[in-house]
Design a protein around this motif. Structure first.
Motif, PDB file in Angstrom:
ATOM      1  N   PRO A 161       0.812  -1.221   0.000  1.00  0.00           N
ATOM      2  CA  PRO A 161       0.000   0.000   0.000  1.00  0.00           C
ATOM      3  C   PRO A 161       0.843   1.268   0.000  1.00  0.00           C
ATOM      4  N   VAL A 162       0.247   2.326  -0.550  1.00  0.00           N
ATOM      5  CA  VAL A 162       0.911   3.622  -0.586  1.00  0.00           C
ATOM      6  C   VAL A 162      -0.165   4.704  -0.627  1.00  0.00           C
ATOM      7  N   ALA A 163       0.131   5.854  -0.038  1.00  0.00           N
ATOM      8  CA  ALA A 163      -0.761   7.009  -0.107  1.00  0.00           C
ATOM      9  C   ALA A 163      -0.398   7.847  -1.329  1.00  0.00           C
ATOM     10  N   THR A 164      -1.405   8.313  -2.036  1.00  0.00           N
ATOM     11  CA  THR A 164      -1.148   9.100  -3.235  1.00  0.00           C
ATOM     12  C   THR A 164      -2.347   9.968  -3.578  1.00  0.00           C
ATOM     13  N   ASP A 165      -2.098  11.102  -4.165  1.00  0.00           N
ATOM     14  CA  ASP A 165      -3.151  12.010  -4.637  1.00  0.00           C
ATOM     15  C   ASP A 165      -4.167  12.340  -3.538  1.00  0.00           C
ATOM     16  N   MET A 289       1.853 -10.266  18.737  1.00  0.00           N
ATOM     17  CA  MET A 289       2.799 -10.437  19.843  1.00  0.00           C
ATOM     18  C   MET A 289       3.659  -9.168  19.922  1.00  0.00           C
ATOM     19  N   GLY A 290       4.977  -9.304  20.181  1.00  0.00           N
ATOM     20  CA  GLY A 290       5.861  -8.142  20.069  1.00  0.00           C
ATOM     21  C   GLY A 290       6.038  -7.283  21.298  1.00  0.00           C
ATOM     22  N   ALA A 291       5.916  -7.835  22.512  1.00  0.00           N
ATOM     23  CA  ALA A 291       6.044  -7.000  23.710  1.00  0.00           C
ATOM     24  C   ALA A 291       7.398  -6.297  23.779  1.00  0.00           C
ATOM     25  N   ARG A 292       8.478  -6.986  23.389  1.00  0.00           N
ATOM     26  CA  ARG A 292       9.798  -6.351  23.416  1.00  0.00           C
ATOM     27  C   ARG A 292       9.930  -5.311  22.301  1.00  0.00           C
ATOM     28  N   PHE A 293       9.464  -5.644  21.111  1.00  0.00           N
ATOM     29  CA  PHE A 293       9.651  -4.757  19.971  1.00  0.00           C
ATOM     30  C   PHE A 293       8.903  -3.442  20.155  1.00  0.00           C
ATOM     31  N   VAL A 294       7.639  -3.494  20.561  1.00  0.00           N
ATOM     32  CA  VAL A 294       6.860  -2.255  20.688  1.00  0.00           C
ATOM     33  C   VAL A 294       7.345  -1.384  21.839  1.00  0.00           C
ATOM     34  N   ALA A 295       8.169  -1.969  22.730  1.00  0.00           N
ATOM     35  CA  ALA A 295       8.712  -1.187  23.844  1.00  0.00           C
ATOM     36  C   ALA A 295      10.097  -0.646  23.541  1.00  0.00           C
ATOM     37  N   THR A 296      10.632  -0.946  22.359  1.00  0.00           N
ATOM     38  CA  THR A 296      11.984  -0.518  21.979  1.00  0.00           C
ATOM     39  C   THR A 296      11.880   0.627  20.987  1.00  0.00           C
ATOM     40  N   ASP A 297      12.229   1.812  21.430  1.00  0.00           N
ATOM     41  CA  ASP A 297      12.025   3.017  20.626  1.00  0.00           C
ATOM     42  C   ASP A 297      12.767   2.964  19.294  1.00  0.00           C
ATOM     43  N   ALA A 298      14.034   2.562  19.313  1.00  0.00           N
ATOM     44  CA  ALA A 298      14.837   2.561  18.091  1.00  0.00           C
ATOM     45  C   ALA A 298      14.291   1.603  17.044  1.00  0.00           C
ATOM     46  N   ALA A 299      13.645   0.523  17.477  1.00  0.00           N
ATOM     47  CA  ALA A 299      13.093  -0.445  16.540  1.00  0.00           C
ATOM     48  C   ALA A 299      11.700  -0.045  16.061  1.00  0.00           C
ATOM     49  N   MET A 300      10.901   0.513  16.969  1.00  0.00           N
ATOM     50  CA  MET A 300       9.497   0.786  16.661  1.00  0.00           C
ATOM     51  C   MET A 300       9.295   2.067  15.860  1.00  0.00           C
ATOM     52  N   GLN A 301      10.084   3.078  16.127  1.00  0.00           N
ATOM     53  CA  GLN A 301       9.886   4.371  15.460  1.00  0.00           C
ATOM     54  C   GLN A 301       9.918   4.282  13.934  1.00  0.00           C
ATOM     55  N   PRO A 302      10.902   3.589  13.317  1.00  0.00           N
ATOM     56  CA  PRO A 302      10.898   3.516  11.852  1.00  0.00           C
ATOM     57  C   PRO A 302       9.667   2.822  11.279  1.00  0.00           C
ATOM     58  N   ILE A 303       9.144   1.842  11.984  1.00  0.00           N
ATOM     59  CA  ILE A 303       7.960   1.118  11.506  1.00  0.00           C
ATOM     60  C   ILE A 303       6.737   2.038  11.533  1.00  0.00           C
ATOM     61  N   ILE A 304       6.585   2.799  12.598  1.00  0.00           N
ATOM     62  CA  ILE A 304       5.459   3.734  12.705  1.00  0.00           C
ATOM     63  C   ILE A 304       5.553   4.812  11.627  1.00  0.00           C
ATOM     64  N   ARG A 305       6.761   5.342  11.416  1.00  0.00           N
ATOM     65  CA  ARG A 305       6.923   6.385  10.399  1.00  0.00           C
ATOM     66  C   ARG A 305       6.591   5.843   9.006  1.00  0.00           C
ATOM     67  N   ALA A 307       4.593   3.291   8.246  1.00  0.00           N
ATOM     68  CA  ALA A 307       3.152   3.051   8.158  1.00  0.00           C
ATOM     69  C   ALA A 307       2.402   4.361   7.945  1.00  0.00           C
ATOM     70  N   ALA A 308       2.809   5.409   8.644  1.00  0.00           N
ATOM     71  CA  ALA A 308       2.156   6.707   8.486  1.00  0.00           C
ATOM     72  C   ALA A 308       2.384   7.261   7.084  1.00  0.00           C
ATOM     73  N   LYS A 309       3.597   7.106   6.558  1.00  0.00           N
ATOM     74  CA  LYS A 309       3.905   7.592   5.214  1.00  0.00           C
ATOM     75  C   LYS A 309       3.050   6.898   4.160  1.00  0.00           C
ATOM     76  N   ARG A 310       2.710   5.668   4.412  1.00  0.00           N
ATOM     77  CA  ARG A 310       1.899   4.898   3.460  1.00  0.00           C
ATOM     78  C   ARG A 310       0.393   5.051   3.689  1.00  0.00           C
ATOM     79  N   GLY A 311       0.016   5.933   4.601  1.00  0.00           N
ATOM     80  CA  GLY A 311      -1.394   6.234   4.798  1.00  0.00           C
ATOM     81  C   GLY A 311      -2.156   5.196   5.596  1.00  0.00           C
ATOM     82  N   LEU A 312      -1.459   4.459   6.447  1.00  0.00           N
ATOM     83  CA  LEU A 312      -2.077   3.427   7.270  1.00  0.00           C
ATOM     84  C   LEU A 312      -2.255   3.913   8.701  1.00  0.00           C
TER      85      LEU A 312
END
Length: 410
Positions: A161-165, A289-305, A307-312
């Motif tokens: 997926p991607v955000a466009t127009d 799952m992902g209790a460790r991953f979602v609590a790790t800022d350096a790992a989680m921040q790029p995924i959130i960014r 997802a947001a860039k793709r309009g999710l």
């Protein structure tokens, strides 16, 4: 005539007992063993010579890539045209792969033959290299019905997926609801997770639950895209679950291509693209799952960014109290929601009913409440019965996207 002592002691009138002769075989036991071994070797050699199957009946994987294109180029000297073998330790039995040189953009049909049962499974593999842990996974399905092609872009794993127009998947694929009514009364949303693996339970959730219930699909299973398409046909909105590292990984392993805190951001992004390509038409992502991953800022921040860039949107199932997802989502102004109550932690009718009553109380107190559950038969039955009478108690059941938007505006 001279008589011996034995003759004198023998009873009168009886002949001497005759000694029994032992039967002697013309060959020894070792000779017999050698003959049998020789017969076995002769039989085996004859089978090997005259048998038409050079692999001796071992389970095989055959790849058909269609008719080769005519070309004037000479084959490279590197030997790419030779048959190769692939061994997958996670499949029971050995799978031998005969493969021709790869061409850009080609697709291959692979027949997997189980070494113990003989069962055959046809898998279509698309172009592009296969990621490290997802080698046996099938390629993403074709574009599903109702999917806007403008909201897709090609990755090496397939369409993602991607955000466009000005269009975003979160808005386009959100289920219909009366948002004006939802703004004026308490609302609850229910998210059923773990779907896509197990067609029977997934179909039960699709067909037996109200359309306002949101369904979250894992990227695994033989045909997750087809089940997701069926869910959308029944007016359910869908979210994609992304496997993330728990604290007890690898003892507790979410599955292939799990996002890990030990990987670089680029490596996790590559794995994310693999997950995104498995189906289409989802409004957002949620953790699997992902209790460790979602609590790790350096790992989680790029995924959130990303997802947001793709309009999710992003939904945190609420299983980790240390999750940084709320702050990360707020920093990029993306739609966000978090689970309040896990409905079927104790999967009995009485406990599920008690959790649903708590969910109602939370909705009345805060205006919005979100519950999570799995597709257990008892969960589907109790949620369905509860939803039929929810409106009589002054509470509105809404899709997850509606609850996320209301929480953001309040």
């Amino acid at each position: 005539m001279t008589e011996t002592a034995d003759d004198l002691s023998a009873p009168l009138g009886q002949d001497k007992p005759r000694r029994k002769r032992r039967l002697r075989l013309p060959f020894t036991a070792m000779q017999l063993l050698a003959v049998l071994l020789g017969l076995f070797l002769v039989s085996f050699a004859g089978f090997a010579i005259f048998n038409k199957d050079p692999l001796g009946g071992e389970p095989m994987t055959r790849i058909a890539i269609g008719e080769p294109k005519a070309t004037d180029e000479k084959p490279a000297a590197s030997g790419h045209g030779q048959d190769g073998k692939h061994e997958d330790s996670k499949q029971e039995g050995r799978h031998d792969t005969k493969e021709a040189p790869k061409q850009a953009g080609e697709q291959k049909t692979v027949t997997m033959i189980d070494g113990s049962t003989g069962a055959r499974h046809d898998v279509v593999i698309g172009a592009g290299e296969t990621a490290d842990k997802g080698e046996a996974a099938s390629a993403p399905p074709p574009v599903m019905v109702g999917i806007d092609p403008k909201l897709l872009e090609k990755s090496r794993y397939g369409m993602i997926p991607v955000a466009t127009d000005g269009l975003k998947p979160f808005n386009v694929y959100a289920a219909d609801s009366d948002r004006a009514k939802a703004a004026k009364m308490p609302v609850v949303a229910i998210v059923i997770g773990g779907l896509g693996v197990g067609a029977a339970k997934t179909t039960d959730a699709i067909m037996k639950l109200p359309a306002a219930v949101t369904l979250a699909f894992t990227p695994y299973g033989s045909e997750p895209g087809k089940l997701a398409e069926r869910a959308r046909a029944q007016r359910h909105e869908i979210f994609l679950q992304i496997p993330m590292e728990p604290y007890d990984f690898p003892d507790n392993d979410p599955g292939p291509q799990t996002l890990l805190t030990s990987l670089t951001a680029d490596q996790n992004m590559d794995r994310l693209y693999w997950h995104l390509s498995r189906m289409q038409g989802y409004a957002g992502l949620t953790n699997f799952m992902g209790a460790r991953f979602v609590a790790t800022d350096a790992a989680m921040q790029p995924i959130i960014r990303e997802a947001a860039k793709r309009g999710l949107g992003f939904f945190d199932d609420g299983s980790s109290p240390r999750s940084i997802a709320p702050q990360a989502a707020a920093s990029v102004a993306m739609p966000f929601g978090k689970g309040d109550i896990a409905i079927d932690v104790v999967p009995t009718p009485a406990e599920i009913d008690r959790a649903l009553n708590k969910l109602e109380s939370a909705a009345r107190e805060r205006g919005t409440a979100i519950g999570t559950a799995s597709a257990l038969p008892v969960s589907i039955e109790r949620i369905g019965a509860w939803a039929r009478t929810l409106g009589d108690r002054g509470i509105l059941l809404v899709p997850l996207t509606t609850a996320m938007l209301k929480s953001k505006s309040s």
